[in-house]
Structure formats: C-alpha cells, structure tokens
Design a protein around this motif. Structure first.
Motif, PDB file in Angstrom:
ATOM      1  N   ASP A 156      -1.894   1.086   6.246  1.00  0.00           N
ATOM      2  CA  ASP A 156      -0.883   0.094   6.622  1.00  0.00           C
ATOM      3  C   ASP A 156      -1.425  -1.307   6.350  1.00  0.00           C
ATOM      4  O   ASP A 156      -2.370  -1.753   7.011  1.00  0.00           O
ATOM      5  CB  ASP A 156      -0.527   0.255   8.097  1.00  0.00           C
ATOM      6  N   LEU A 157      -0.849  -2.014   5.385  1.00  0.00           N
ATOM      7  CA  LEU A 157      -1.273  -3.378   5.056  1.00  0.00           C
ATOM      8  C   LEU A 157      -0.374  -4.443   5.687  1.00  0.00           C
ATOM      9  O   LEU A 157      -0.457  -5.614   5.337  1.00  0.00           O
ATOM     10  CB  LEU A 157      -1.282  -3.568   3.531  1.00  0.00           C
ATOM     11  N   GLY A 158       0.494  -4.017   6.582  1.00  0.00           N
ATOM     12  CA  GLY A 158       1.394  -4.987   7.220  1.00  0.00           C
ATOM     13  C   GLY A 158       2.679  -5.139   6.436  1.00  0.00           C
ATOM     14  O   GLY A 158       3.207  -4.167   5.884  1.00  0.00           O
ATOM     15  N   SER A 159       3.178  -6.352   6.347  1.00  0.00           N
ATOM     16  CA  SER A 159       4.483  -6.598   5.742  1.00  0.00           C
ATOM     17  C   SER A 159       4.398  -7.625   4.622  1.00  0.00           C
ATOM     18  O   SER A 159       3.532  -8.504   4.620  1.00  0.00           O
ATOM     19  CB  SER A 159       5.476  -7.111   6.790  1.00  0.00           C
ATOM     20  N   VAL A 160       5.309  -7.493   3.675  1.00  0.00           N
ATOM     21  CA  VAL A 160       5.562  -8.545   2.709  1.00  0.00           C
ATOM     22  C   VAL A 160       6.657  -9.412   3.309  1.00  0.00           C
ATOM     23  O   VAL A 160       7.687  -8.901   3.759  1.00  0.00           O
ATOM     24  CB  VAL A 160       6.017  -7.979   1.350  1.00  0.00           C
ATOM     25  N   VAL A 161       6.431 -10.722   3.323  1.00  0.00           N
ATOM     26  CA  VAL A 161       7.380 -11.623   3.971  1.00  0.00           C
ATOM     27  C   VAL A 161       7.774 -12.754   3.031  1.00  0.00           C
ATOM     28  O   VAL A 161       7.048 -13.089   2.088  1.00  0.00           O
ATOM     29  CB  VAL A 161       6.803 -12.226   5.271  1.00  0.00           C
ATOM     30  N   VAL A 162       8.925 -13.329   3.293  1.00  0.00           N
ATOM     31  CA  VAL A 162       9.293 -14.608   2.682  1.00  0.00           C
ATOM     32  C   VAL A 162       9.196 -15.639   3.800  1.00  0.00           C
ATOM     33  O   VAL A 162       9.773 -15.465   4.880  1.00  0.00           O
ATOM     34  CB  VAL A 162      10.706 -14.574   2.053  1.00  0.00           C
ATOM     35  N   TYR A 163       8.383 -16.674   3.595  1.00  0.00           N
ATOM     36  CA  TYR A 163       8.235 -17.677   4.645  1.00  0.00           C
ATOM     37  C   TYR A 163       8.706 -19.040   4.151  1.00  0.00           C
ATOM     38  O   TYR A 163       8.682 -19.342   2.953  1.00  0.00           O
ATOM     39  CB  TYR A 163       6.813 -17.717   5.202  1.00  0.00           C
ATOM     40  N   TYR A 164       9.161 -19.850   5.106  1.00  0.00           N
ATOM     41  CA  TYR A 164       9.850 -21.091   4.783  1.00  0.00           C
ATOM     42  C   TYR A 164       9.813 -22.012   5.989  1.00  0.00           C
ATOM     43  O   TYR A 164       9.402 -21.603   7.089  1.00  0.00           O
ATOM     44  CB  TYR A 164      11.297 -20.811   4.362  1.00  0.00           C
TER      45      TYR A 164
END
Length: 306
Positions: free
Chosen positions: A266-274
């Motif tokens: 489990d590498l966590g999440s891919v996110v879009v941040y802003y």
C-alpha cells in the motif's frame, strides 16, 4: 479608502434623488441607503444632500463629488462584473504539475475530452518528478503520490496506489512459484533504487487477511523507473514489485502474471492538490472535478490491488 457600499449608495441616490428609489435599484432597504450616505458625509466632513420631507437635492459639494466619482464607479463595477464572469466561466491558462508516468499515461489521454468541454482553457502542463510549491511557483494544481500538504493547500484523492508482485510466464515456468512473501527473496529480483538513500527499496506487503510481511527482494537488477522494472520482468529477468497501473497493460497482454494475489504493498493515494481558497478560478474547479470523476469511473481499479 471609503467603504464601497457608502459610495454606491451615494451615487445611486444622486442619480435618483430619492433614497427609496436608490434602495430599490440596489436591492436593499431605504434606511440602509440613508445610513450609508450619512456615514459618507461624516467621513468627508460635509453635507452632500439637502434633505426635506418632499425632496432630496445635491449640495454644491455633492454635485462636484458626484461628477468626480460616478465615472470611476461605473468603471469599477464593470471591472468587478468582468472578474465575476472570469471566475464563473472556465478560461485562461491552467498550470499543472504532473509526474511523467502518471501524467502521460493516465491524464494526458483525457486532454481531448477536456478541451472539447472547456475550449477556452489553455493547458500548461509540466511533466516532472518533483513536489512543487503551488503558490510560490504559480501552479493551479499538481498531481502526485501521497504528499504532506502545506498550509492553505487541500487535496482530493484520485486513486489508491498499490504495488503487486509480478514475473513473466517464462520465469514462473522455470522457477519455484512463491506461496508466501518470504519466498520472493530467494528469487532473482528487479528492484527500485530509493531516490533518498540510493539503496534498493524495502517494502511492507499486506495481505487481505490483515497480516503483513517486510520484503527485501534480491537486487539482481536495480532500476529507478517503474516502466523499466516492468519491462525487465517481462523479459524474464526476475520477479519485481511493480505499481499496478504500470503492470496492468502487461498483465492484460499476458506478458506478466501476478504472484501472491492476496498480497500487495500500500503506497497510499494519488491526489490532486490545489489552493484551499474558497473562490477557486473556474478553470481550476472544473479541471479538478473532471479529473476526480474520470478516475472514479474509469481508472481507479487499475491502481488498486484489492
């Protein structure tokens, strides 16, 4: 600077020469207009209107003041209207930072559809493997693996990111098939070098039953790119722990097979941040909504092992 509401109330009252009519045009109460004008007069230290029970007229100072501010007021209101229109209509340059592997394979193919929906938005995308400072570098958004968010920045999840154990059918045929994670360590391994330490990465594998195991593959081949490790594995050079989204096409084509299907990293999440500001530009808002919706409906299963 004089409060905006006081100036607007004065100009509209000067045009109508009636507080009630000015209030109707502004959509407020007559008493609110009267109070705003009175406050403006106190701040300026002079009367702007002659008031009587029957009529309202401008004083000489009031006439001069009205002539000075009305043209500027109209220009400012027009500018505000244009800003509001810009905020509501998606348009302008959209600067986004993306990692090359994630961006080119999973986001870039969406560009045609996004452009059809929002033709006035001009994508200005930077494909690079680094974490950017949105505000300091002038980016509207960035897409990355799990990141520590700076103050004033928020994120929305696009997908989970899992590693899975894979090897080529030829390698599986010629070597013992592992039944548990520890048995991977006896096989030739294709490993990723840590960008921080420069050493081969170690991973914690998790099982669907809740157990875990720390794995250190034998570093027979060391690479620094997920696509490279998938290609090496497809060549039959060894086993590897590969990002599922990178391995997915190889698995679909039969060039790789998954080992230990109940286990994953489990590498966590891919996110879009802003930016966390409430009034996001329309171009940024529609891009984020478009991206999250597309990943949720079409791409998320390609990244999640369970």
């Amino acid at each position: 600077m004089e409060p905006w509401g006081n100036l607007v109330s004065f100009v509209r009252a000067a045009e109508a020469l009636n507080f009630s009519e000015a209030a109707r045009r502004l959509g407020v109460s007559s008493s609110a207009v009267s109070k705003n004008v009175a406050q403006l007069e106190r701040n300026l230290g002079t009367r702007l209107f002659h008031r009587s029970t029957r009529r309202l007229t401008l004083t000489e100072v009031g006439e001069r003041f009205y002539a000075e501010v009305v043209e500027h007021l109209d220009s400012i209101e027009a500018a505000i209207a244009r800003v509001d229109e810009f905020r509501q209509v998606p348009a302008g340059r959209l600067r986004v930072s993306l990692s090359p592997s994630m961006g080119i394979d999973n986001v870039l193919p969406l560009l045609s559809e996004f452009n059809t929906l929002y033709p006035a938005v001009v994508p200005d995308w930077h494909f690079e493997n680094r974490r950017v400072d949105l505000i300091a570098e002038g980016f509207d958004a960035a897409i990355s693996g799990a990141v520590e968010l700076m103050p004033g920045v928020v994120a929305r999840e696009l997908c989970k990111l899992h590693l899975v154990a894979v090897a080529s059918p030829t390698f599986v045929k010629n070597n013992p098939v592992p039944k548990e994670p520890g048995e991977l360590e006896a096989l030739d391994g294709i490993v990723v070098r840590s960008t921080q330490s420069g050493r081969p990465r170690k991973w914690t594998m998790r099982c669907t039953d809740g157990s875990s195991y720390d794995v250190s593959l034998k570093p027979s081949f060391i690479m620094n790119d997920p696509e490279a490790i998938c290609r090496c594995a497809a060549m039959g050079l060894g086993v590897t722990l590969a990002p599922l989204d990178r391995a997915y096409p190889y698995l679909q084509r039969g060039e790789l097979v998954r080992l230990l299907p109940d286990w994953y990293v489990d590498l966590g999440s891919v996110v879009v941040y802003y930016s966390g500001q409430k009034l996001l530009p329309a171009k940024t808002r529609v891009f984020i909504d478009f991206l999250v919706d597309h990943f949720e409906k079409n791409l998320a299963p390609n990244f999640r092992a369970v």
